[in-house]
Each structure stands twice: as C-alpha cells, then as structure tokens.
Enzyme design. Structure first.
Site, PDB file in Angstrom:
ATOM      1  N   ASP A 171      35.768  45.502  30.865  1.00  0.00           N
ATOM      2  CA  ASP A 171      34.584  44.815  31.362  1.00  0.00           C
ATOM      3  C   ASP A 171      34.173  43.819  30.286  1.00  0.00           C
ATOM      4  OD1 ASP A 171      32.264  45.275  33.616  1.00  0.00           O
ATOM      5  OD2 ASP A 171      31.532  44.406  31.739  1.00  0.00           O
ATOM      6  N   ASP A 229      29.962  52.785  37.987  1.00  0.00           N
ATOM      7  CA  ASP A 229      28.642  52.134  37.980  1.00  0.00           C
ATOM      8  C   ASP A 229      28.571  50.872  38.834  1.00  0.00           C
ATOM      9  OD1 ASP A 229      30.323  50.630  36.409  1.00  0.00           O
ATOM     10  OD2 ASP A 229      29.001  50.508  34.669  1.00  0.00           O
ATOM     11  N   HIS A 230      29.710  50.277  39.162  1.00  0.00           N
ATOM     12  CA  HIS A 230      29.660  48.983  39.856  1.00  0.00           C
ATOM     13  C   HIS A 230      29.466  49.143  41.355  1.00  0.00           C
ATOM     14  CE1 HIS A 230      30.727  47.180  36.093  1.00  0.00           C
ATOM     15  NE2 HIS A 230      30.816  45.987  36.634  1.00  0.00           N
ATOM     16  N   ARG A 277      37.807  40.737  35.236  1.00  0.00           N
ATOM     17  CA  ARG A 277      38.598  41.253  36.370  1.00  0.00           C
ATOM     18  C   ARG A 277      39.988  40.637  36.403  1.00  0.00           C
ATOM     19  NH1 ARG A 277      34.338  38.345  40.310  1.00  0.00           N
ATOM     20  NH2 ARG A 277      33.072  39.609  38.927  1.00  0.00           N
ATOM     21  N   ARG A 288      24.407  36.726  34.132  1.00  0.00           N
ATOM     22  CA  ARG A 288      25.157  35.645  34.788  1.00  0.00           C
ATOM     23  C   ARG A 288      24.381  35.117  35.994  1.00  0.00           C
ATOM     24  NH1 ARG A 288      30.842  38.722  33.892  1.00  0.00           N
ATOM     25  NH2 ARG A 288      31.136  37.821  31.830  1.00  0.00           N
ATOM     26  N   SER A 300      33.879  37.213  34.055  1.00  0.00           N
ATOM     27  CA  SER A 300      34.319  38.602  34.165  1.00  0.00           C
ATOM     28  C   SER A 300      35.741  38.826  33.639  1.00  0.00           C
ATOM     29  CB  SER A 300      34.245  38.993  35.642  1.00  0.00           C
ATOM     30  OG  SER A 300      35.268  39.873  35.986  1.00  0.00           O
TER      31      SER A 300
HETATM   32  C1  MIC Z   1      30.766  41.267  35.891  1.00  0.00           C
HETATM   33  O1  MIC Z   1      29.683  41.357  35.332  1.00  0.00           O
HETATM   34  O2  MIC Z   1      31.199  40.188  36.349  1.00  0.00           O
HETATM   35  C2  MIC Z   1      31.619  42.510  36.052  1.00  0.00           C
HETATM   36  C3  MIC Z   1      31.607  42.855  37.482  1.00  0.00           C
HETATM   37  O3  MIC Z   1      31.039  43.555  35.324  1.00  0.00           O
HETATM   38  C4  MIC Z   1      33.012  42.188  35.524  1.00  0.00           C
HETATM   39  C5  MIC Z   1      34.014  43.239  35.802  1.00  0.00           C
HETATM   40  C6  MIC Z   1      34.561  43.200  37.194  1.00  0.00           C
HETATM   41  O4  MIC Z   1      34.738  42.123  37.750  1.00  0.00           O
HETATM   42  O5  MIC Z   1      34.812  44.272  37.728  1.00  0.00           O
HETATM   43  C7  MIC Z   1      33.060  41.866  34.034  1.00  0.00           C
HETATM   44  O6  MIC Z   1      32.075  41.427  33.487  1.00  0.00           O
HETATM   45  O7  MIC Z   1      34.111  42.000  33.416  1.00  0.00           O
HETATM   46 FE1  SF4 Z   2      27.468  45.626  35.625  1.00  0.00          FE
HETATM   47 FE2  SF4 Z   2      28.790  43.426  34.876  1.00  0.00          FE
HETATM   48 FE3  SF4 Z   2      26.270  43.301  35.720  1.00  0.00          FE
HETATM   49 FE4  SF4 Z   2      26.795  44.391  33.410  1.00  0.00          FE
HETATM   50  S1  SF4 Z   2      27.129  42.251  33.964  1.00  0.00           S
HETATM   51  S2  SF4 Z   2      25.409  45.198  34.967  1.00  0.00           S
HETATM   52  S3  SF4 Z   2      28.729  45.397  33.790  1.00  0.00           S
HETATM   53  S4  SF4 Z   2      28.031  43.892  36.925  1.00  0.00           S
END
Ligand code: MIC
Ligand code: SF4
Length: 641
Positions: A119, A64-65, A536, A379, A534
């Site tokens: 995630d 999905d990303h 990550r 965010r 995140s």
């Molecule tokens: C995000 O919202 O920052 C992400 C991208 O979903 C991350 C995961 C990632 O960095 O791949 C998260 O929230 O954990």
């Molecule tokens: Fe995707 Fe992370 Fe954004 Fe949620 S917050 S939509 S998991 S990138």
C-alpha cells in the site's frame, strides 16, 4: 561527514550494494504489511513461490479496504487471505479492527526497523522512526518469502522544522505546505527526512500524518527521529520496550533542503483535483460545503478525533452538510466510547461509520453530483470519491469539523474559539480482532479459494521484435486510479484481473480496453509522473492482460514503474520529451530485437505510421533487466529455483 537518519537505518539493513544515490541495493526487510485490495494478489503470488514460513520478524495481513461485502466476492477474498496467512505464519487482522497503517503504528511499528507494505501509504511508519516503504504486491510477497527488498538508493531531502504549530493549524497543514513547495513528483527517488527543533512539538500521530502523505510527493519514504515523544506514544500503547532513540548526526549532510517555520503556518487546503494544488483557506474563501468526511490513514488518530469531538461538542452539524467520520482503529473507537467523545460526535449529528478506509477509496459515501466535499484524506484525484464531478478539498481534521458546523470552508482561527490538543491516554491492549497463525502450517491448512479468485496473469519471455499499436496517448500525472479505477463497483474484483481489465482507463477513455482487444499487441504513451498514486499492481496486471508490451512516458512514478517491470512490461522514458507530441492513438510502433535493446543504455522505437524514430531510456538495473528478459518477476524467480 555526518549521516542522515535514513542512511543510518538503510546501512543497518544493507545486504548487497553500496549506498550511492541511484545505485541498486538489497536490504533486509524486518516487517511486511498487506491490505485486502492488494492482498489477494500478494497471497496468490506467495503461494506460487511455494515457501513454508515467512522470513520476516513479523508480517500482518489487514482487511480494511473493502469491508462492504455487497456480494460473496469480498468475503471470499477475506477467507482466502486468512487461510494463506495461516499457512505461512502471517498475523491476520479482521475487518472492523481498523485501517492498516493506523493499526501498524499502534501495534507493531518499531523505531529503526524496516517495513514493506503493499500500500502506497506504508511510509506512515516513518512517524515512528522506521524506514517504511510502499511497494507492489509481488515485491511484498518476495519480501515475505526471502526477507529482502531491492531498491535504488534514494537521495535525502532534509526538511528543517522550526517553531511550534498554533491552535487550528495542524500536521496536515505541514505536509500540504511541503506538497505546495515540492509538488506531486518532487519526491520521486528521494527520502524526506524531518529534523530541527520544531520536530519536538509534534506527536507521533502528527508525524505519521506527515510521513503518510509523503506518498503524495512520490517519495520513496519519509522519516522522523525517534525521541521522547516516540517513547511516550509507545508507552501509551503498552509497548515502551520497543523504544530506541534515533536521530541524524548533528552535522548530517542532506542532498536538498527545505525549511518550514511552524509558527508561520496557516490552515491550508489542497483544491481539486491534486494534493499539490494547495492554497490557504483564507485565500480560497468561504465556499459552501455539502459533505465533510473525517478519517483515513492520514487523519483518523485518537488525537485527531478528540480534537474533532471537542469542536463538535454541544454544536450542530449545518443542516446542508453531511458529516461522516470513520475512526482509524477499534482501540480509538473504544476509547472514545468510554470517555464520551463518541456521544459528542453523534450528538452533533455526525454519521459514524466502520473503522476502515471507507469513503477514502470510494467505498460508500460518494457525494452528491457537483458537491463540494471536504476530506481529511490524502488524495483528491478526480472521480476517486465515486462522484466524477465532485470537488474534493483535502483539509485538516480541525478545518473539517469547524466547516461542518458553519456550512462553509472555515479558517478555525476566525472563530475566536480555543482548541486544546488532547493528551494520549493509556490504551488497553486488545487483540480480539487478530487471528494468530500458531500451530498452522502449509500441511494442515487448506487454501480457501472462492469462485471469483482467478490466477494472476503471467507474461512470456521477452523475445524478438515487439510490435504494438498505441492504444492511449495519456497526459501528465496520470494516476493509478486513472489506469485502474477502484470503487465500490470494482474493488470486489481485485482478485479477478480478466474482469477488472474491462474497466482499465475507463474514466478517461472508455474505449481503451476494446481498442486493446482489437489491436492484440499494444502500447501506452504518457506524460510526466506516469502512474502516480496507489501501489495497486492491477494498474500493470490489467494492461498486461490486455496485451500491453511497453509504456513510453516522459517520466514514471516509482511504484508503478516497478510494477510494470515486475509484470514484464517495459517502462521507457523519452530522451527528447518533444517526441511525445508526435504520437497519436493508432500509431504502429516497433521495438526491434527487444532482448538485445533491453541490455543497452538507449532503446530505439520506430513509429511506422509517422516514419519517425525515438530514443528512449529504461535506466534498468541488472536485476530489472533479468526480470524483463524472463517476462516478469515471478518467471525470474522460478528460473532461479
Ligand atoms: C489508495 O489509497 O489508493 C489505496 C487503495 O490504499 C492503494 C492500494 C490499492 O489500490 O489497493 C494504495 O495507496 O496503494
Ligand atoms: Fe485506505 Fe488508501 Fe485511503 Fe489510506 S489512502 S485510508 S490505505 S484507501
């Protein structure tokens, strides 16, 4: 003494340890989820563990990303994940099906179950009465391999909800209010549990919006009771059989309390550049808006988007606004195509994009320079939209839609328009986007490995003295987006840590990577809440690749601290926060006899340049110590095999 719902579910899954706040326990993990941008590492690590079938009740790999596929890299990652998923009995959700958290809520989440996801927004599942926790990829790989997860017992904050939300005020405003009260570090080491009669007026998708953004509080997770609204949600998804009622005891004792009167709540917004920088729309005023983006795992549910469609119906998006909408799932998109709501949205001049994370992670739709962008996301860290000087405000879907029409930030209540909450329809089950692993196993399924997929970096056993040069002296609330930025340029390299590490800290200090390469052995210093955001693990793996040995900070965010330990990097907290001010980039630090010091309560680091001595604490559990001594979690597991 009455029990909280959180403790009831945790106790129900307890395998080792005692339910004493701060102490380490091991629990059974019923379910896991991964997404593609953290998933490649997860499945590389799972392969390295040489297991056969996963030990969970269900594990799902979502894509999905990164669904842009601007080069071969993403498609290769997707193929790799699909092949490993098949080998180990993991369901694979193809790109286009939707956002992992929305999909998991619709299709697999169950009240009373535990879920671990690679995630940070995995706590979305708390809207269904689950204990759903976000973690680094390696923790999720281990949860798949062993069916367990270890964590420190959190304290529980009881948030009592009274009253009922008024029209134009929504679940997003509830969580923005909690963020205003508790701040982005207010939830660290805690579970946020919602209770009180106000809970009854919130649907499961409202609740999921609230638990989703509990991640922004730094909380371990958030949870709602499972009641008749839960049953109704599951019934609409064709899953009533998964319902069980769950609630805290009447006399449950919470460690901390917060009360929110839903009747009194007004439309709110988180102003740039932090989710806790919250004020009312009335106070912020009618600022001119350039872009409005509706979607993300926080606010892309059927009810959210139906409200948006009813606001847009027969109206026109303001000429100076670009409105972009990304629905949460293929089921939602299908329903809205069938009932005409999609036509209402498009008819108003909105751009409808794929059911995916999209703009939330900077995958397209970056706003113009200096733009004001209203987003229903979770965010608004500086630069996360892909435009460094954009001013991103986080708002509810209702506020976003009405502001897109007016061209200025608008409190919907001032329009005098009525706004009804739509009923949930019965969804027709459709799993055409899902690939089942039936019949596949480790013998008959080959791993598909594209050329961009590089092995994940491994640390060495902790030995002798650790001498390191301070390569960045970072401030408070450093996010993992700051440490390892992610956007359409970098996301394709999530499976290539050596390449990615060149961009480590790029947005706040573009010379960091070069400085590390010169120093060879490096240290990072940070302020409060270091590593928020995140999950990550690239924010630990890239520093590991660059030679980082330890991070000294005033305090750490939970997931990033674990990711550092999993990578064999020491996260150490200043006993006297004032010591932080005496350090500068270029200082030479030494942690003598590291293995012995890791075993002690306090660690001493000497600053050879400034001729000073600092006391620090790791607060490591026995398991964490063992992992650090072994040079990370994978090494520790291998030692035990
Ligand atoms: C995000 O919202 O920052 C992400 C991208 O979903 C991350 C995961 C990632 O960095 O791949 C998260 O929230 O954990
Ligand atoms: Fe995707 Fe992370 Fe954004 Fe949620 S917050 S939509 S998991 S990138």
């Amino acid at each position: 003494m009455g029990k909280t719902l959180a403790y009831k579910i945790l106790e129900d899954h307890l395998l080792e340890g005692e339910m004493i706040p701060g102490k380490e326990i091991t629990i059974k993990m019923d379910q896991t989820l991964t997404q593609d941008s953290t998933g490649t590492m997860v499945y590389l690590q799972l392969e390295a563990m040489e297991i056969d079938k996963v030990k969970t009740e269900i594990s799902v790999a979502y894509i999905d990303h990164n669904t842009l596929q601007t080069g071969f890299e993403n498609a290769d990652d997707h193929a790799f994940i699909e092949s490993v998923a098949k080998r180990h009995g993991v369901l694979f959700s193809k790109p286009g099906n939707g956002i992992c958290h929305q999909l998991h809520l619709e299709n697999y989440g169950k009240p009373g179950k535990t879920l671990l996801g690679s995630d940070s927004h995995t706590p979305t599942g708390g809207g269904l009465g689950m204990i759903a926790i976000g973690a680094g990829g390696l923790d999720v790989a281990v949860a798949m391999a062993k069916g367990t997860y270890s964590l420190n017992v959190p304290r529980v904050v009881g948030v009592k909800l009274t009253g009922k939300l008024r029209p134009w005020v929504s679940a997003k405003d509830v969580i923005l209010k909690v963020l205003k009260e508790l701040s982005v570090k207010g939830g660290v080491g805690k579970i946020i549990e919602y209770h009180g009669e106000g809970v009854r007026s919130l649907s499961v998708t409202d609740r999921a919006t609230i638990t989703n953004m509990g991640a922004e509080l730094g909380a371990t997770t958030s949870v709602f009771p499972s009641d008749e609204n839960t049953r109704e949600y599951l019934r609409c998804q064709g899953r009533e059989k998964d319902f069980i009622p769950l609630a805290a005891d009447e006399d449950a004792v919470y460690d901390e309390h917060l009360e929110i009167d839903l009747d009194e709540l007004e439309p709110l917004a988180a102003m740039p550049h932090s989710p806790d920088n919250v004020d009312s729309i009335k106070n912020i005023g009618e600022i001119k808006v350039d872009q409005v983006a509706i979607g993300s795992c926080t606010n892309s549910s059927y009810t959210d988007l139906m409200k948006v469609a009813s606001i847009l119906k027969g109206k026109k998006v303001h000429p100076e606004v670009s409105l972009v909408i990304s629905p949460g799932s293929s089921k939602i998109m299908t329903k809205m195509a069938e009932n005409g709501a999609l036509a209402d949205i498009i008819g108003a001049g909105a751009r409808v994009i794929e059911n995916a994370c999209g703009p939330c992670i900077g995958m397209g739709q970056s706003p113009k320079s200096g733009a004001v962008s209203l987003r229903t996301f979770n965010r608004n860290f500086k630069g996360r939209s892909g435009t460094n000087d954009a001013m991103v405000y986080l708002v509810s879907p209702e506020t976003a839609a009405i502001s897109a029409i007016k061209g200025v930030l608008t409190d919907g209540r001032t329009t005098g328009d009525t706004l009804e909450t739509p009923d949930m329809p019965d969804f027709v089950p459709n799993d055409n986007f899902v690939v089942y692993p039936e019949g596949c196993n480790t013998d008959n399924t080959k791993v598909e490995m594209g050329p961009n997929i590089k092995p994940f970096p491994r640390n060495k056993k902790l030995e002798g003295d650790l001498k390191a040069t301070v390569c960045i002296h970072a401030g408070d609330n450093i996010t993992t987006d700051d440490i390892m930025p992610s956007d359409s340029r970098l996301l394709p390299y999530r499976s290539n840590v050596p390449h990615l590490s060149n961009y480590c800290f790029e947005k706040i200090d573009k010379d960091f990577a070069e400085r590390c390469k010169k120093a060879g052995s490096c240290a990072i210093t940070g302020g409060d809440n270091y590593g928020q955001g995140s999950s990550r693990e690239h924010a630990a793996l890239a520093p590991l690749h660059l030679g980082v040995k330890f991070v000294l900070a005033k305090s750490f965010a939970r997931i990033h601290r674990s990711n550092l330990i999993n990578s064999g990097i020491l996260p150490l907290v200043f006993v006297d926060p004032a010591d932080y001010d005496t350090i500068e980039v270029g200082d030479e630090l030494i942690l003598e006899n590291a293995p012995e010091q890791v075993m002690a309560l306090e660690v001493t680091v000497r600053n050879l340049t400034k001729n000073r001595e600092y006391k620090l604490r790791g607060n490591f559990s026995d398991l964490e110590r063992a992992m650090l001594l072994a040079g990370g979690k994978i090494n520790h597991i291998k030692e035990g095999q």
